[in-house]
Enzyme design. Structure first.
Site, PDB file in Angstrom:
ATOM      1  N   GLY A  10       0.851  -1.195   0.000  1.00  0.00           N
ATOM      2  CA  GLY A  10       0.000   0.000   0.000  1.00  0.00           C
ATOM      3  C   GLY A  10       0.885   1.242   0.000  1.00  0.00           C
ATOM      4  O   GLY A  10       2.043   1.211  -0.452  1.00  0.00           O
ATOM      5  N   TRP A  12       2.308   3.023   2.560  1.00  0.00           N
ATOM      6  CA  TRP A  12       3.526   2.915   3.390  1.00  0.00           C
ATOM      7  C   TRP A  12       4.358   1.708   2.957  1.00  0.00           C
ATOM      8  O   TRP A  12       5.590   1.758   2.946  1.00  0.00           O
ATOM      9  CB  TRP A  12       3.122   2.828   4.848  1.00  0.00           C
ATOM     10  CG  TRP A  12       4.212   2.786   5.905  1.00  0.00           C
ATOM     11  CD1 TRP A  12       4.173   2.038   7.038  1.00  0.00           C
ATOM     12  CD2 TRP A  12       5.442   3.534   5.978  1.00  0.00           C
ATOM     13  NE1 TRP A  12       5.288   2.263   7.806  1.00  0.00           N
ATOM     14  CE2 TRP A  12       6.098   3.176   7.168  1.00  0.00           C
ATOM     15  CE3 TRP A  12       6.065   4.459   5.136  1.00  0.00           C
ATOM     16  CZ2 TRP A  12       7.338   3.705   7.552  1.00  0.00           C
ATOM     17  CZ3 TRP A  12       7.302   4.992   5.506  1.00  0.00           C
ATOM     18  CH2 TRP A  12       7.924   4.614   6.702  1.00  0.00           C
ATOM     19  N   PHE A  39      -1.011  -7.449  -3.125  1.00  0.00           N
ATOM     20  CA  PHE A  39      -2.378  -7.982  -3.158  1.00  0.00           C
ATOM     21  C   PHE A  39      -2.913  -7.586  -4.540  1.00  0.00           C
ATOM     22  O   PHE A  39      -3.145  -6.403  -4.808  1.00  0.00           O
ATOM     23  CB  PHE A  39      -3.194  -7.352  -2.032  1.00  0.00           C
ATOM     24  CG  PHE A  39      -4.643  -7.752  -2.046  1.00  0.00           C
ATOM     25  CD1 PHE A  39      -5.030  -9.005  -1.608  1.00  0.00           C
ATOM     26  CD2 PHE A  39      -5.614  -6.865  -2.496  1.00  0.00           C
ATOM     27  CE1 PHE A  39      -6.372  -9.375  -1.614  1.00  0.00           C
ATOM     28  CE2 PHE A  39      -6.953  -7.236  -2.508  1.00  0.00           C
ATOM     29  CZ  PHE A  39      -7.330  -8.491  -2.075  1.00  0.00           C
ATOM     30  N   LYS A 119       0.225  -0.608  12.181  1.00  0.00           N
ATOM     31  CA  LYS A 119      -0.323   0.073  13.353  1.00  0.00           C
ATOM     32  C   LYS A 119      -1.731  -0.458  13.596  1.00  0.00           C
ATOM     33  O   LYS A 119      -2.654  -0.128  12.864  1.00  0.00           O
ATOM     34  CB  LYS A 119      -0.288   1.579  13.124  1.00  0.00           C
ATOM     35  CG  LYS A 119       1.158   2.092  13.019  1.00  0.00           C
ATOM     36  CD  LYS A 119       1.289   3.558  12.695  1.00  0.00           C
ATOM     37  CE  LYS A 119       2.763   3.972  12.738  1.00  0.00           C
ATOM     38  NZ  LYS A 119       3.010   5.333  12.257  1.00  0.00           N
ATOM     39  N   ALA A 152       3.570   8.543   4.925  1.00  0.00           N
ATOM     40  CA  ALA A 152       4.328   7.891   3.847  1.00  0.00           C
ATOM     41  C   ALA A 152       4.640   8.828   2.673  1.00  0.00           C
ATOM     42  O   ALA A 152       5.765   8.823   2.151  1.00  0.00           O
ATOM     43  CB  ALA A 152       3.551   6.671   3.360  1.00  0.00           C
ATOM     44  N   LYS A 204      -2.333   5.860  18.729  1.00  0.00           N
ATOM     45  CA  LYS A 204      -2.414   7.253  18.262  1.00  0.00           C
ATOM     46  C   LYS A 204      -3.443   7.396  17.148  1.00  0.00           C
ATOM     47  O   LYS A 204      -3.973   8.484  16.915  1.00  0.00           O
ATOM     48  CB  LYS A 204      -1.041   7.790  17.856  1.00  0.00           C
ATOM     49  CG  LYS A 204      -0.359   7.071  16.698  1.00  0.00           C
ATOM     50  CD  LYS A 204      -0.760   7.560  15.337  1.00  0.00           C
ATOM     51  CE  LYS A 204      -0.313   6.612  14.250  1.00  0.00           C
ATOM     52  NZ  LYS A 204      -0.834   6.949  12.931  1.00  0.00           N
ATOM     53  N   LYS A 297      -6.536   2.307   3.420  1.00  0.00           N
ATOM     54  CA  LYS A 297      -7.391   1.883   4.532  1.00  0.00           C
ATOM     55  C   LYS A 297      -7.114   2.680   5.812  1.00  0.00           C
ATOM     56  O   LYS A 297      -5.956   2.925   6.150  1.00  0.00           O
ATOM     57  CB  LYS A 297      -7.156   0.389   4.838  1.00  0.00           C
ATOM     58  CG  LYS A 297      -7.460  -0.526   3.661  1.00  0.00           C
ATOM     59  CD  LYS A 297      -8.937  -0.688   3.447  1.00  0.00           C
ATOM     60  CE  LYS A 297      -9.228  -1.591   2.263  1.00  0.00           C
ATOM     61  NZ  LYS A 297     -10.544  -1.412   1.681  1.00  0.00           N
ATOM     62  N   GLN A 299      -7.135   2.856   9.933  1.00  0.00           N
ATOM     63  CA  GLN A 299      -6.940   1.909  11.028  1.00  0.00           C
ATOM     64  C   GLN A 299      -7.635   2.363  12.311  1.00  0.00           C
ATOM     65  O   GLN A 299      -7.963   1.563  13.179  1.00  0.00           O
ATOM     66  CB  GLN A 299      -5.441   1.727  11.315  1.00  0.00           C
ATOM     67  CG  GLN A 299      -4.623   1.340  10.098  1.00  0.00           C
ATOM     68  CD  GLN A 299      -4.812  -0.105   9.677  1.00  0.00           C
ATOM     69  OE1 GLN A 299      -4.137  -0.992  10.140  1.00  0.00           O
ATOM     70  NE2 GLN A 299      -5.774  -0.329   8.807  1.00  0.00           N
TER      71      GLN A 299
HETATM   72  N1  LIG Z   1       0.373   5.312   4.859  1.00  0.00           N
HETATM   73  C1  LIG Z   1       1.055   5.827   5.887  1.00  0.00           C
HETATM   74  O1  LIG Z   1       1.378   7.022   5.902  1.00  0.00           O
HETATM   75  C2  LIG Z   1       1.461   4.952   7.021  1.00  0.00           C
HETATM   76  C3  LIG Z   1       0.868   3.735   7.268  1.00  0.00           C
HETATM   77  N2  LIG Z   1       1.278   2.975   8.320  1.00  0.00           N
HETATM   78  C4  LIG Z   1       0.659   1.671   8.597  1.00  0.00           C
HETATM   79  O2  LIG Z   1       1.046   0.743   7.600  1.00  0.00           O
HETATM   80  C5  LIG Z   1       0.048  -0.270   7.480  1.00  0.00           C
HETATM   81  C6  LIG Z   1      -0.250  -0.472   6.006  1.00  0.00           C
HETATM   82  O3  LIG Z   1      -0.757   0.714   5.468  1.00  0.00           O
HETATM   83  P1  LIG Z   1      -0.472   1.222   3.987  1.00  0.00           P
HETATM   84  O4  LIG Z   1       0.770   0.632   3.439  1.00  0.00           O
HETATM   85  O5  LIG Z   1      -0.534   2.711   4.055  1.00  0.00           O
HETATM   86  O6  LIG Z   1      -1.697   0.602   3.162  1.00  0.00           O
HETATM   87  P2  LIG Z   1      -2.845   1.377   2.362  1.00  0.00           P
HETATM   88  O7  LIG Z   1      -3.934   1.734   3.300  1.00  0.00           O
HETATM   89  O8  LIG Z   1      -2.260   2.482   1.551  1.00  0.00           O
HETATM   90  O9  LIG Z   1      -3.327   0.315   1.316  1.00  0.00           O
HETATM   91  C7  LIG Z   1      -4.206  -0.740   1.556  1.00  0.00           C
HETATM   92  C8  LIG Z   1      -3.491  -2.021   1.171  1.00  0.00           C
HETATM   93  O10 LIG Z   1      -4.309  -3.127   1.522  1.00  0.00           O
HETATM   94  C9  LIG Z   1      -4.297  -4.061   0.444  1.00  0.00           C
HETATM   95  N3  LIG Z   1      -5.497  -4.882   0.533  1.00  0.00           N
HETATM   96  C10 LIG Z   1      -6.774  -4.575   0.190  1.00  0.00           C
HETATM   97  N4  LIG Z   1      -7.583  -5.626   0.423  1.00  0.00           N
HETATM   98  C11 LIG Z   1      -6.802  -6.617   0.932  1.00  0.00           C
HETATM   99  C12 LIG Z   1      -7.065  -7.955   1.381  1.00  0.00           C
HETATM  100  N5  LIG Z   1      -8.282  -8.477   1.379  1.00  0.00           N
HETATM  101  N6  LIG Z   1      -6.013  -8.684   1.838  1.00  0.00           N
HETATM  102  C13 LIG Z   1      -4.767  -8.171   1.881  1.00  0.00           C
HETATM  103  N7  LIG Z   1      -4.457  -6.913   1.464  1.00  0.00           N
HETATM  104  C14 LIG Z   1      -5.469  -6.150   1.004  1.00  0.00           C
HETATM  105  C15 LIG Z   1      -4.241  -3.176  -0.784  1.00  0.00           C
HETATM  106  O11 LIG Z   1      -3.802  -3.896  -1.890  1.00  0.00           O
HETATM  107  C16 LIG Z   1      -3.221  -2.145  -0.322  1.00  0.00           C
HETATM  108  O12 LIG Z   1      -1.916  -2.621  -0.529  1.00  0.00           O
HETATM  109  C17 LIG Z   1      -1.145   0.195   8.317  1.00  0.00           C
HETATM  110  O13 LIG Z   1      -1.144  -0.483   9.548  1.00  0.00           O
HETATM  111  C18 LIG Z   1      -0.857   1.672   8.561  1.00  0.00           C
HETATM  112  O14 LIG Z   1      -1.382   2.156   9.783  1.00  0.00           O
HETATM  113  C19 LIG Z   1       2.285   3.353   9.138  1.00  0.00           C
HETATM  114  C20 LIG Z   1       2.932   4.532   8.928  1.00  0.00           C
HETATM  115  C21 LIG Z   1       2.564   5.428   7.871  1.00  0.00           C
HETATM  116  O1  LIG Z   2       0.801   6.380  10.857  1.00  0.00           O
HETATM  117  C1  LIG Z   2       0.850   7.352  10.133  1.00  0.00           C
HETATM  118  C2  LIG Z   2       1.895   8.380  10.231  1.00  0.00           C
HETATM  119  O2  LIG Z   2       2.925   7.986  11.090  1.00  0.00           O
HETATM  120  C3  LIG Z   2      -0.187   7.569   9.105  1.00  0.00           C
HETATM  121  O3  LIG Z   2      -1.394   7.785   9.734  1.00  0.00           O
HETATM  122  P1  LIG Z   2      -2.723   7.770   8.881  1.00  0.00           P
HETATM  123  O4  LIG Z   2      -3.039   6.331   8.567  1.00  0.00           O
HETATM  124  O5  LIG Z   2      -3.750   8.447   9.728  1.00  0.00           O
HETATM  125  O6  LIG Z   2      -2.420   8.567   7.621  1.00  0.00           O
END
Ligand SMILES: NC(=O)C1=CN([C@@H]2O[C@H](COP(=O)(O)OP(=O)(O)OC[C@H]3O[C@@H](n4cnc5c(N)ncnc54)[C@H](O)[C@@H]3O)[C@@H](O)[C@H]2O)C=CC1
Ligand SMILES: O=C(CO)COP(=O)(O)O
Length: 414
Positions: A10, A12, A39, A119, A152, A204, A297, A299
């Site tokens: 996704g 991050w 995915f 997270k 990200a 958070k 998505k 969280q």
């Molecule tokens: N985006 C950000 O700025 C940050 C995100 N995080 C954490 O990283 C983790 C991942 O978030 P992101 O990479 O941002 O993802 P995202 O929210 O950008 O993307 C969603 C992901 O879920 C996948 N997906 C959808 N349906 C699915 C299914 N049924 N089974 C498996 N995968 C599926 C999609 O293909 C996509 O890769 C979360 O826990 C988030 O809190 C942590 C720090 C920063």
């Molecule tokens: O964890 C994050 C920044 O550190 C991203 O938070 P959000 O999923 O609310 O964008």
């Protein structure tokens, strides 16, 4: 030479792959190639996302406009993506992790190390389970965590930020993760407090939802700062109740107060919660998430529900008025304006909970202290009414007490 696989792609996940790929090219002890499990999805033009990533070197859906590095190879086959990996980076929305782990049981190389950038937490019949624990237990690997003030899209543009690796016992393993992630614009520090780091990153997101409500209601910066302060107290108290070993100092690392600030100012949870409040709670979070995040998505809403189940199960709801209110507002049981309610009740309880860690260290019992203590170190603050009082004041009755339930999502490979 260690091989690295990123499980997730996704927003991050893609940035994590980019960071790591820039380092594996430079570091002698790592294989250049970084595999990234995708995915699989079909894009509106009919192409497969994985093929487009491998042709263009860009995740056009989740991180458009950013080159990942030619040594990032997208792979839609989970088993194939992990099979040779010595170092596994888990970075999927937390609701999919149980399904992903099930598919990975028995498929991981012996001696592999894991790290979770996820997270969130799971709530099972036996109680709450951190995602790193889920990974460790299911896959029988050691799992560290990396959390921090890490929006990200900003890191993708190589703007300076920091992150925290949380580890338990194995400092040398943490140092390898630090080496793998650190770049001149991404500074990583390791702390021996895996639960504290992971709980900071998880909790958070609830506070960020509250901050979004405040923005949607146009209540201003002072109110948002108050919400962040109260949220931080509840984060510390909840973490220490679950894991008395959690260290105060962890909350001052990037994973703690810095992540709280950045997420409450600029994150996706904040953004969608703002829209929820602007619409007076009349459009659901699911609908707004779909419209505003386009496949990414949230969280925070799920985490608020999961934490509420834990609080409810233990009879702790009154000690966590902010966490409780966020859940009730997100579920449509209270209006967004309930995020700030003034009354003069039990704010000292949180202070008492914070003493729990100290008491635990001396093997003193917690509950009599909470019931009878009159320790008074209260600062003037927003005072919350109890959940029952709030609902009663609006002529609503509480729904049935939530049982600890576990909702799992399936991983359907496209
Ligand atoms: N985006 C950000 O700025 C940050 C995100 N995080 C954490 O990283 C983790 C991942 O978030 P992101 O990479 O941002 O993802 P995202 O929210 O950008 O993307 C969603 C992901 O879920 C996948 N997906 C959808 N349906 C699915 C299914 N049924 N089974 C498996 N995968 C599926 C999609 O293909 C996509 O890769 C979360 O826990 C988030 O809190 C942590 C720090 C920063
Ligand atoms: O964890 C994050 C920044 O550190 C991203 O938070 P959000 O999923 O609310 O964008």
């Amino acid at each position: 030479m260690s091989k690295v696989t990123v499980v997730g792609s996704g927003n991050w996940g893609s940035v994590a792959a980019k960071l790591i790929a820039s380092n594996t090219l430079k570091l002698k002890n790592f294989n250049d190639e970084v595999r990234m499990w995708v995915f699989e999805e079909t894009l509106p033009g009919g192409e497969k996302l994985t093929e487009v990533i491998n042709q263009t070197n860009e995740n056009v859906k989740y991180l458009p406009g950013i080159k990942l590095g030619k040594n990032v190879i997208a792979d839609p086959n989970l088993e194939n993506a992990v099979k040779d990996a010595d170092m596994l980076v888990f970075v999927s929305p937390h609701q999919f992790m149980e399904g992903i782990c099930k598919l990975l049981i028995g498929k991981i190389k012996a001696g592999a190390e894991g790290i979770s950038l996820i997270k969130g937490m799971e709530v099972k019949k036996e109680g709450p389970c951190m995602i790193s624990t889920l990974i460790s237990n299911q896959l029988e690997i050691n799992c560290s965590v990396l959390m921090g003030a890490n929006i990200a899209n900003e890191i993708a543009m190589e703007k300076f930020s920091e992150a925290t690796v949380g580890y338990s016992q194995h400092k040398e393993v943490a140092e390898r993760w630090v080496q793998l992630f650190t770049t001149p614009y991404f500074i990583v520090t390791a702390v021996d407090d895996v639960e504290g780091v992971e709980l900071c990153g998880t909790l958070k997101n609830i506070v960020a939802i509250a901050a979004g409500f405040v923005d949607g209601l146009e209540m201003g910066n002072n109110t948002k700062a108050a919400i962040m302060r109260l949220g931080l107290k509840e984060m510390m108290a909840f973490s220490k109740l679950l894991f008395p070993s959690v260290k105060d100092s962890t909350f001052f690392e990037s994973c703690g107060v810095a992540d709280l600030i950045t997420t409450c100012m600029g994150g996706r949870n904040r953004k969608v919660a703002e829209a929820y409040a602007t619409n007076g709670g009349k459009r659901s979070f699911e609908e707004l998430e779909e419209e505003l995040l386009k496949g990414q998505k949230l969280q925070g809403v799920l985490t608020a529900k999961e934490v509420y189940e834990v609080l409810s199960h233990h009879g702790w709801l009154e000690m966590f008025p902010l966490f409780s209110s966020v859940n009730l507002i997100s579920q449509g049981r209270l209006p967004p304006s309930a995020i700030v309610e003034h009354s003069d009740n039990k704010s000292s309880m949180i202070h008492n909970v914070l003493w729990h860690g100290l008491l635990h260290a001396f093997n003193l019992p917690l509950l009599p202290f909470i019931r009878h203590s009159h320790v008074s170190m209260r600062a003037p603050s927003i005072r919350y009414r109890s959940v029952q009082e709030l609902e009663a004041s609006r002529g609503r009755t509480r729904g049935p007490k939530l049982a600890i339930t576990h909702s799992s999502y399936s991983v359907v490979q496209g």
